[in-house]
Enzyme design. Sequence first.
Site, PDB file in Angstrom:
ATOM      1  N   HIS A   1      -9.582   0.793   4.885  1.00  0.00           N
ATOM      2  CA  HIS A   1      -8.295   1.006   5.563  1.00  0.00           C
ATOM      3  C   HIS A   1      -8.515   1.947   6.741  1.00  0.00           C
ATOM      4  O   HIS A   1      -9.339   2.867   6.668  1.00  0.00           O
ATOM      5  CB  HIS A   1      -7.271   1.603   4.588  1.00  0.00           C
ATOM      6  CG  HIS A   1      -5.887   1.603   5.154  1.00  0.00           C
ATOM      7  ND1 HIS A   1      -5.466   2.553   6.052  1.00  0.00           N
ATOM      8  CD2 HIS A   1      -4.849   0.752   4.978  1.00  0.00           C
ATOM      9  CE1 HIS A   1      -4.207   2.269   6.403  1.00  0.00           C
ATOM     10  NE2 HIS A   1      -3.816   1.191   5.761  1.00  0.00           N
TER      11      HIS A   1
ATOM     12  N   ASN B   1       0.860  -1.190   0.000  1.00  0.00           N
ATOM     13  CA  ASN B   1       0.000   0.000   0.000  1.00  0.00           C
ATOM     14  C   ASN B   1       0.894   1.237   0.000  1.00  0.00           C
ATOM     15  O   ASN B   1       1.501   1.571   1.005  1.00  0.00           O
ATOM     16  CB  ASN B   1      -0.891  -0.033   1.253  1.00  0.00           C
ATOM     17  CG  ASN B   1      -1.755   1.207   1.384  1.00  0.00           C
ATOM     18  OD1 ASN B   1      -1.796   2.048   0.477  1.00  0.00           O
ATOM     19  ND2 ASN B   1      -2.442   1.320   2.511  1.00  0.00           N
ATOM     20  N   TRP B   2       0.950   1.880  -1.156  1.00  0.00           N
ATOM     21  CA  TRP B   2       1.838   3.050  -1.286  1.00  0.00           C
ATOM     22  C   TRP B   2       1.274   4.292  -0.598  1.00  0.00           C
ATOM     23  O   TRP B   2       1.978   5.287  -0.458  1.00  0.00           O
ATOM     24  CB  TRP B   2       2.088   3.351  -2.765  1.00  0.00           C
ATOM     25  CG  TRP B   2       3.124   2.464  -3.399  1.00  0.00           C
ATOM     26  CD1 TRP B   2       3.809   1.433  -2.797  1.00  0.00           C
ATOM     27  CD2 TRP B   2       3.599   2.533  -4.749  1.00  0.00           C
ATOM     28  NE1 TRP B   2       4.683   0.873  -3.706  1.00  0.00           N
ATOM     29  CE2 TRP B   2       4.579   1.521  -4.903  1.00  0.00           C
ATOM     30  CE3 TRP B   2       3.297   3.352  -5.838  1.00  0.00           C
ATOM     31  CZ2 TRP B   2       5.260   1.316  -6.108  1.00  0.00           C
ATOM     32  CZ3 TRP B   2       3.968   3.142  -7.045  1.00  0.00           C
ATOM     33  CH2 TRP B   2       4.939   2.132  -7.172  1.00  0.00           C
ATOM     34  N   LYS B   3       0.004   4.269  -0.233  1.00  0.00           N
ATOM     35  CA  LYS B   3      -0.647   5.448   0.374  1.00  0.00           C
ATOM     36  C   LYS B   3      -0.388   6.671  -0.521  1.00  0.00           C
ATOM     37  O   LYS B   3      -0.286   6.513  -1.741  1.00  0.00           O
ATOM     38  CB  LYS B   3      -0.166   5.635   1.810  1.00  0.00           C
ATOM     39  CG  LYS B   3      -0.317   4.340   2.623  1.00  0.00           C
ATOM     40  CD  LYS B   3      -0.104   4.487   4.103  1.00  0.00           C
ATOM     41  CE  LYS B   3      -0.281   3.127   4.783  1.00  0.00           C
ATOM     42  NZ  LYS B   3      -0.150   3.179   6.233  1.00  0.00           N
TER      43      LYS B   3
ATOM     44  N   GLY C   1       2.477   2.261  10.799  1.00  0.00           N
ATOM     45  CA  GLY C   1       3.376   3.402  10.696  1.00  0.00           C
ATOM     46  C   GLY C   1       4.014   3.796  12.027  1.00  0.00           C
ATOM     47  O   GLY C   1       4.520   4.894  12.179  1.00  0.00           O
TER      48      GLY C   1
ATOM     49  N   GLY D   1       3.008  -1.146   4.222  1.00  0.00           N
ATOM     50  CA  GLY D   1       3.058   0.280   3.919  1.00  0.00           C
ATOM     51  C   GLY D   1       4.484   0.691   3.606  1.00  0.00           C
ATOM     52  O   GLY D   1       4.996   0.447   2.509  1.00  0.00           O
ATOM     53  N   GLY D   2       5.148   1.284   4.581  1.00  0.00           N
ATOM     54  CA  GLY D   2       6.489   1.849   4.399  1.00  0.00           C
ATOM     55  C   GLY D   2       7.468   0.968   3.646  1.00  0.00           C
ATOM     56  O   GLY D   2       8.139   1.429   2.711  1.00  0.00           O
TER      57      GLY D   2
ATOM     58  N   GLU E   1      -5.192  -5.146  10.336  1.00  0.00           N
ATOM     59  CA  GLU E   1      -4.171  -4.134  10.583  1.00  0.00           C
ATOM     60  C   GLU E   1      -4.506  -3.401  11.881  1.00  0.00           C
ATOM     61  O   GLU E   1      -5.319  -2.471  11.871  1.00  0.00           O
ATOM     62  CB  GLU E   1      -4.135  -3.117   9.440  1.00  0.00           C
ATOM     63  CG  GLU E   1      -3.843  -3.716   8.093  1.00  0.00           C
ATOM     64  CD  GLU E   1      -3.322  -2.675   7.107  1.00  0.00           C
ATOM     65  OE1 GLU E   1      -2.165  -2.821   6.687  1.00  0.00           O
ATOM     66  OE2 GLU E   1      -4.033  -1.713   6.791  1.00  0.00           O
TER      67      GLU E   1
HETATM   68  P1  13P Z   1       3.197   0.302   7.640  1.00  0.00           P
HETATM   69  O1  13P Z   1       3.705  -0.985   7.030  1.00  0.00           O
HETATM   70  O2  13P Z   1       3.933   1.511   7.138  1.00  0.00           O
HETATM   71  O3  13P Z   1       3.090   0.216   9.123  1.00  0.00           O
HETATM   72  O4  13P Z   1       1.688   0.494   7.085  1.00  0.00           O
HETATM   73  C1  13P Z   1       0.789  -0.542   7.190  1.00  0.00           C
HETATM   74  C2  13P Z   1      -0.424  -0.222   6.409  1.00  0.00           C
HETATM   75  O5  13P Z   1      -1.211   0.630   6.786  1.00  0.00           O
HETATM   76  C3  13P Z   1      -0.657  -0.946   5.146  1.00  0.00           C
HETATM   77  O6  13P Z   1      -1.945  -0.712   4.659  1.00  0.00           O
END
Ligand code: 13P
Length: 240
Positions: A92, A10-12, A167, A221-222, A161
């Site tokens: 999400h 998930n690149w957000k 994050g 995410g990250g 999650e």
């Molecule tokens: P992180 O891996 O950056 O904690 O993010 C998780 C996330 O929200 C994936 O959708």
Amino acid sequence: VSKKRLCFGNWKLNKNPKEAKDFIQSFLSKVSDEDLRDFCIFPTDLLAHQFSGFEIPWGGQNSYSENSGAYTGESSPETLKFLGADYCLVGHSERRSFFNEDNELLNKKTKNIIEQGLKPVFCIGESLTEREEGHTKAILQSQLQEGLKGVPFEKVIIAYEPVWAIGTGKAATSEIVAEVHGWIKDLCGEAKTPLLYGGRVKPENAGELYEIEEVDGFLIGGASLKVESFLEIHNKMKEQ
Ligand code: 13P
């Protein structure tokens, strides 16, 4: 049957078109055709065109419950499908908290995603306060019951999650993930719903988390923003 090995990124709201293009080129030069099917990237809609013509599975981060009409600023699963998406995230925690999306709306969105021929990745998770007050399962249960009302479990992928692990420096422990995932699998019954874990998944903890039987992969995410860490997480799963 061996379990799935899904590596979803998930690149957000990250990457400009050039960065996305560089990522895609580098990623494709390093991944085998066979492994490619395990992956999915969720870019912002404005980066979607960067994925056209490539074999990388991709999906939307959000889409509306309607496919057309006076809904300024929204985008539709119908268009995502048209552009070549296979999946779409729904629910999400960032959508739930920053954009006030409730279970009722998420239910409509999920149904529309399925109707348009995409696979929803339905995200659930409790906040830190909810966990500390002992409400984790009640919260997850209402997110699943209301959000997936009238939706067969076979039609979705579920991503657990915990909000407190997204994050942050705080990944969920294997015990917590095993307990919650086992409980969700029981709720799903006969349906072979793939279950992803998300929340600070890194190459360092991916192997240990993937050892858990009920973890079919990750929503990252990250660590999905860099080709190296994204692929390394997948390699950790392959090593298991
Ligand atoms: P992180 O891996 O950056 O904690 O993010 C998780 C996330 O929200 C994936 O959708």
